[in-house]
Motif scaffolding. Structure first.
Motif, PDB file in Angstrom:
ATOM      1  N   THR A  87       0.799  -1.227   0.000  1.00 39.09           N
ATOM      2  CA  THR A  87       0.000   0.000   0.000  1.00 39.09           C
ATOM      3  C   THR A  87       0.830   1.276   0.000  1.00 39.09           C
ATOM      4  O   THR A  87       0.274   2.367   0.047  1.00 39.09           O
ATOM      5  CB  THR A  87      -0.923   0.038   1.241  1.00 39.09           C
ATOM      6  N   LEU A  88       2.156   1.173  -0.039  1.00 41.72           N
ATOM      7  CA  LEU A  88       3.000   2.364   0.099  1.00 41.72           C
ATOM      8  C   LEU A  88       2.953   3.276  -1.114  1.00 41.72           C
ATOM      9  O   LEU A  88       3.116   4.495  -0.999  1.00 41.72           O
ATOM     10  CB  LEU A  88       4.454   1.948   0.366  1.00 41.72           C
ATOM     11  N   GLY A  89       2.767   2.702  -2.295  1.00 42.45           N
ATOM     12  CA  GLY A  89       2.755   3.510  -3.513  1.00 42.45           C
ATOM     13  C   GLY A  89       2.786   2.621  -4.737  1.00 42.45           C
ATOM     14  O   GLY A  89       2.680   1.381  -4.637  1.00 42.45           O
ATOM     15  N   HIS A  90       2.942   3.246  -5.888  1.00 45.73           N
ATOM     16  CA  HIS A  90       3.019   2.521  -7.157  1.00 45.73           C
ATOM     17  C   HIS A  90       4.463   2.510  -7.651  1.00 45.73           C
ATOM     18  O   HIS A  90       5.236   3.436  -7.383  1.00 45.73           O
ATOM     19  CB  HIS A  90       2.155   3.191  -8.221  1.00 45.73           C
ATOM     20  N   LEU A  91       4.812   1.482  -8.419  1.00 50.00           N
ATOM     21  CA  LEU A  91       6.122   1.379  -9.048  1.00 50.00           C
ATOM     22  C   LEU A  91       5.926   1.235 -10.549  1.00 50.00           C
ATOM     23  O   LEU A  91       5.169   0.368 -10.992  1.00 50.00           O
ATOM     24  CB  LEU A  91       6.886   0.172  -8.486  1.00 50.00           C
ATOM     25  N   HIS A  92       6.589   2.103 -11.327  1.00 57.95           N
ATOM     26  CA  HIS A  92       6.479   2.086 -12.785  1.00 57.95           C
ATOM     27  C   HIS A  92       7.796   1.673 -13.426  1.00 57.95           C
ATOM     28  O   HIS A  92       8.860   2.119 -12.979  1.00 57.95           O
ATOM     29  CB  HIS A  92       6.141   3.484 -13.325  1.00 57.95           C
ATOM     30  N   ALA A 124       9.383  11.248   4.897  1.00 60.48           N
ATOM     31  CA  ALA A 124       8.918  11.520   6.255  1.00 60.48           C
ATOM     32  C   ALA A 124       9.979  12.283   7.039  1.00 60.48           C
ATOM     33  O   ALA A 124       9.670  13.211   7.804  1.00 60.48           O
ATOM     34  CB  ALA A 124       8.556  10.217   6.964  1.00 60.48           C
ATOM     35  N   ASP A 125      11.247  11.909   6.853  1.00 64.23           N
ATOM     36  CA  ASP A 125      12.339  12.585   7.551  1.00 64.23           C
ATOM     37  C   ASP A 125      12.507  14.029   7.084  1.00 64.23           C
ATOM     38  O   ASP A 125      13.058  14.861   7.811  1.00 64.23           O
ATOM     39  CB  ASP A 125      13.649  11.828   7.353  1.00 64.23           C
ATOM     40  N   LEU A 126      12.036  14.329   5.883  1.00 60.75           N
ATOM     41  CA  LEU A 126      12.060  15.709   5.402  1.00 60.75           C
ATOM     42  C   LEU A 126      11.049  16.587   6.131  1.00 60.75           C
ATOM     43  O   LEU A 126      11.080  17.804   6.025  1.00 60.75           O
ATOM     44  CB  LEU A 126      11.742  15.756   3.900  1.00 60.75           C
ATOM     45  N   GLY A 127      10.118  15.936   6.841  1.00 62.20           N
ATOM     46  CA  GLY A 127       9.114  16.689   7.578  1.00 62.20           C
ATOM     47  C   GLY A 127       7.892  17.042   6.769  1.00 62.20           C
ATOM     48  O   GLY A 127       7.108  17.917   7.154  1.00 62.20           O
ATOM     49  N   ARG A 128       7.702  16.360   5.644  1.00 61.95           N
ATOM     50  CA  ARG A 128       6.516  16.620   4.833  1.00 61.95           C
ATOM     51  C   ARG A 128       5.257  16.225   5.602  1.00 61.95           C
ATOM     52  O   ARG A 128       5.245  15.190   6.279  1.00 61.95           O
ATOM     53  CB  ARG A 128       6.567  15.824   3.529  1.00 61.95           C
ATOM     54  N   PRO A 129       4.165  16.994   5.481  1.00 56.98           N
ATOM     55  CA  PRO A 129       2.893  16.580   6.089  1.00 56.98           C
ATOM     56  C   PRO A 129       2.490  15.194   5.591  1.00 56.98           C
ATOM     57  O   PRO A 129       2.543  14.924   4.386  1.00 56.98           O
ATOM     58  CB  PRO A 129       1.909  17.657   5.596  1.00 56.98           C
ATOM     59  N   HIS A 130       2.133  14.313   6.513  1.00 56.64           N
ATOM     60  CA  HIS A 130       1.706  12.941   6.197  1.00 56.64           C
ATOM     61  C   HIS A 130       2.816  12.126   5.532  1.00 56.64           C
ATOM     62  O   HIS A 130       2.541  11.039   5.024  1.00 56.64           O
ATOM     63  CB  HIS A 130       0.478  12.930   5.279  1.00 56.64           C
ATOM     64  N   GLY A 131       4.053  12.617   5.474  1.00 56.53           N
ATOM     65  CA  GLY A 131       5.106  11.923   4.748  1.00 56.53           C
ATOM     66  C   GLY A 131       4.831  11.881   3.258  1.00 56.53           C
ATOM     67  O   GLY A 131       5.156  10.901   2.575  1.00 56.53           O
ATOM     68  N   ASP A 132       4.259  12.967   2.720  1.00 53.02           N
ATOM     69  CA  ASP A 132       3.797  12.981   1.334  1.00 53.02           C
ATOM     70  C   ASP A 132       4.925  13.249   0.338  1.00 53.02           C
ATOM     71  O   ASP A 132       5.698  14.204   0.474  1.00 53.02           O
ATOM     72  CB  ASP A 132       2.716  14.049   1.152  1.00 53.02           C
ATOM     73  N   LEU A 133       4.989  12.415  -0.696  1.00 52.30           N
ATOM     74  CA  LEU A 133       5.912  12.577  -1.812  1.00 52.30           C
ATOM     75  C   LEU A 133       5.134  13.175  -2.981  1.00 52.30           C
ATOM     76  O   LEU A 133       4.393  12.476  -3.670  1.00 52.30           O
ATOM     77  CB  LEU A 133       6.513  11.220  -2.206  1.00 52.30           C
ATOM     78  N   TYR A 134       5.290  14.470  -3.200  1.00 53.88           N
ATOM     79  CA  TYR A 134       4.562  15.145  -4.267  1.00 53.88           C
ATOM     80  C   TYR A 134       5.211  14.904  -5.635  1.00 53.88           C
ATOM     81  O   TYR A 134       4.560  15.042  -6.666  1.00 53.88           O
ATOM     82  CB  TYR A 134       4.517  16.655  -4.016  1.00 53.88           C
ATOM     83  N   GLU A 135       6.503  14.585  -5.617  1.00 54.79           N
ATOM     84  CA  GLU A 135       7.244  14.412  -6.857  1.00 54.79           C
ATOM     85  C   GLU A 135       7.175  12.974  -7.367  1.00 54.79           C
ATOM     86  O   GLU A 135       6.813  12.058  -6.636  1.00 54.79           O
ATOM     87  CB  GLU A 135       8.726  14.775  -6.646  1.00 54.79           C
ATOM     88  N   ALA A 156      -0.435  11.652  -2.715  1.00 55.15           N
ATOM     89  CA  ALA A 156       0.130  13.001  -2.672  1.00 55.15           C
ATOM     90  C   ALA A 156       0.386  13.653  -4.021  1.00 55.15           C
ATOM     91  O   ALA A 156       0.341  14.882  -4.132  1.00 55.15           O
ATOM     92  CB  ALA A 156       1.441  12.974  -1.879  1.00 55.15           C
ATOM     93  N   ILE A 157       0.667  12.879  -5.056  1.00 58.43           N
ATOM     94  CA  ILE A 157       1.193  13.463  -6.287  1.00 58.43           C
ATOM     95  C   ILE A 157       0.218  14.434  -6.949  1.00 58.43           C
ATOM     96  O   ILE A 157       0.626  15.400  -7.592  1.00 58.43           O
ATOM     97  CB  ILE A 157       1.633  12.350  -7.275  1.00 58.43           C
ATOM     98  N   VAL A 158      -1.097  14.225  -6.762  1.00 59.14           N
ATOM     99  CA  VAL A 158      -2.068  15.106  -7.429  1.00 59.14           C
ATOM    100  C   VAL A 158      -2.336  16.390  -6.652  1.00 59.14           C
ATOM    101  O   VAL A 158      -3.035  17.274  -7.151  1.00 59.14           O
ATOM    102  CB  VAL A 158      -3.405  14.369  -7.674  1.00 59.14           C
ATOM    103  N   ILE A 159      -1.798  16.528  -5.444  1.00 56.73           N
ATOM    104  CA  ILE A 159      -2.103  17.701  -4.626  1.00 56.73           C
ATOM    105  C   ILE A 159      -1.556  18.984  -5.258  1.00 56.73           C
ATOM    106  O   ILE A 159      -2.304  19.956  -5.418  1.00 56.73           O
ATOM    107  CB  ILE A 159      -1.591  17.525  -3.182  1.00 56.73           C
ATOM    108  N   PRO A 160      -0.282  19.052  -5.648  1.00 52.92           N
ATOM    109  CA  PRO A 160       0.179  20.289  -6.300  1.00 52.92           C
ATOM    110  C   PRO A 160      -0.535  20.564  -7.617  1.00 52.92           C
ATOM    111  O   PRO A 160      -0.770  21.731  -7.967  1.00 52.92           O
ATOM    112  CB  PRO A 160       1.679  20.050  -6.512  1.00 52.92           C
ATOM    113  N   GLU A 161      -0.902  19.499  -8.340  1.00 48.79           N
ATOM    114  CA  GLU A 161      -1.640  19.700  -9.596  1.00 48.79           C
ATOM    115  C   GLU A 161      -2.993  20.356  -9.322  1.00 48.79           C
ATOM    116  O   GLU A 161      -3.443  21.225 -10.077  1.00 48.79           O
ATOM    117  CB  GLU A 161      -1.857  18.355 -10.302  1.00 48.79           C
ATOM    118  N   THR A 162      -3.644  19.933  -8.242  1.00 45.66           N
ATOM    119  CA  THR A 162      -4.947  20.494  -7.903  1.00 45.66           C
ATOM    120  C   THR A 162      -4.826  21.971  -7.559  1.00 45.66           C
ATOM    121  O   THR A 162      -5.672  22.790  -7.974  1.00 45.66           O
ATOM    122  CB  THR A 162      -5.562  19.726  -6.717  1.00 45.66           C
ATOM    123  N   ILE A 163      -3.785  22.354  -6.834  1.00 43.94           N
ATOM    124  CA  ILE A 163      -3.579  23.758  -6.488  1.00 43.94           C
ATOM    125  C   ILE A 163      -3.356  24.585  -7.763  1.00 43.94           C
ATOM    126  O   ILE A 163      -3.920  25.680  -7.921  1.00 43.94           O
ATOM    127  CB  ILE A 163      -2.390  23.911  -5.533  1.00 43.94           C
TER     128      ILE A 163
END
Length: 356
Positions: free
Chosen positions: A222-227, A272-283, A308-315
């Protein structure tokens, strides 16, 4: 448009994406969160209330249940729309399409998420690919997490004049992490039954010129997708030429296996160590040391954080639709700064220039 210098943004559906959109809106200096609307009374809405978000019930019954649960409700969906310039619909798949009649009746611009069909809005959005075509529109659809990642990486190659065609295999997470106790799969793999899988045609809804075919399989994590991607280039080039193309995108983070970021869980721990909210990877987290070029063939792999990836797109889509910003680069830069996109553990710019 807004009655003040800030655009009033409503969020309908306060789940995995909705709560992240709401928080991202509060981080923008040109937006204000008008309120959030939902049907539930669980812990998420109580946290939203603690954060000072104005709460609205999606239906009369849900509003009554929310009041019974001790939540202070300001009204219904129509009341929220009355104090909003634009609404981001983050409700479950197919629900959003039922809401657009209400949005259109109230004359409020709206953004849907990738679970809805392209035809519902007639426009699909990825900021680095087609921001300009969304400016001033009444509605758009931010495409899914996987499609967003595909369009970002392929657009970088296309804009460098390197892309001829692309073929990708997607290893898709089974479910959202917070719902893994309710469903998902265990000890098996589930192939998506159609080739191409739906992500390829979805990417073409953003850019019809893309020659892309995808295959997908659901995996028990459940951590994410791999392409994995195989790309035919327009000409033979070196690896540095490809990396330079990817570095033009501030939303592609080049990471390295030899630095310890060798698996999805390690990448999540890094973020998460970067301090992102929810440990979100936007990139898009793309492995630069794995990337291989053989003549006019390119092979690479990357991770997608589906939450997380769609959050900056939505803004960025909010700015485009409302006309707050008509320049894609200006909006992307503003969003990136507000969300901390491009900050590496060393304090140097990351994004497309990360070397982790």
């Amino acid at each position: 448009m807004a009655t003040s210098t800030k655009t009033r943004v409503a969020v309908n559906g306060y789940g995995v994406i909705g709560k992240r959109v709401a928080e991202a809106v509060t981080r923008q200096d040109d937006m204000i969160l008008a309120g959030v609307c939902d049907v539930t009374t669980d812990w998420r809405l109580h946290i939203a209330a603690e954060r000072g978000y104005r709460l609205f019930g999606a239906t009369p019954d849900s509003a009554a249940a929310m009041r019974t649960a001790g939540l202070a409700i300001r009204g219904g969906l129509d009341d929220l729309l009355a104090v909003s310039d634009i609404i981001v619909d983050c409700t479950p798949k197919k629900i959003a399409a039922q809401n657009i009649t209400t949005y259109r009746r109230q004359g409020v611009k709206f953004i849907l998420q990738g679970g809805e069909k392209h035809e519902v809005t007639g426009h699909s959005f990825v900021a680095e690919a087609n921001f300009a075509s969304a400016v001033g529109r009444d509605a758009t659809r931010v495409v899914s997490c996987n499609t967003t990642s595909m369009v970002r990486t392929l657009t970088a190659l296309k804009q460098a004049g390197l892309l001829r065609k692309a073929r990708g295999t997607l290893l898709r997470r089974a479910t959202d992490p917070w719902e893994s106790h309710l469903g998902g799969i265990m000890n098996t793999l589930v192939p998506e039954p159609n080739i191409p899988s739906h992500q390829g045609p979805d990417a073409q809804s953003v850019d019809p010129e893309l020659d892309v075919v995808t295959m997908a399989v659901k995996v028990p994590e459940t951590l994410g997708h791999l392409h994995y991607w195989s790309v035919e280039l327009t000409r033979p080039v070196g690896k540095d030429d490809i990396l330079d193309a990817f570095r033009t995108s501030s939303r592609i983070a080049l990471i390295r296996m030899d630095s310890g970021l060798s698996a999805l869980n390690a990448v999540k721990e890094w973020i998460a160590d970067l301090g992102r909210p929810h440990g979100d990877l936007y990139e898009v987290a793309l492995w630069e040391d794995m990337l291989t070029v053989q003549g006019n063939e390119l092979f690479y792999a990357y991770m997608v954080d589906n939450q997380a990836i769609v959050i900056p797109e939505t803004i960025d889509a909010i700015r485009a639709l409302t006309g707050m910003e008509k320049n894609a680069s200006a909006s992307i830069e503003k969003t990136n700064k507000a969300l901390g996109i491009g900050i590496s553990p060393t304090g140097r710019g990351a994004g497309g220039n990360a070397h982790l």
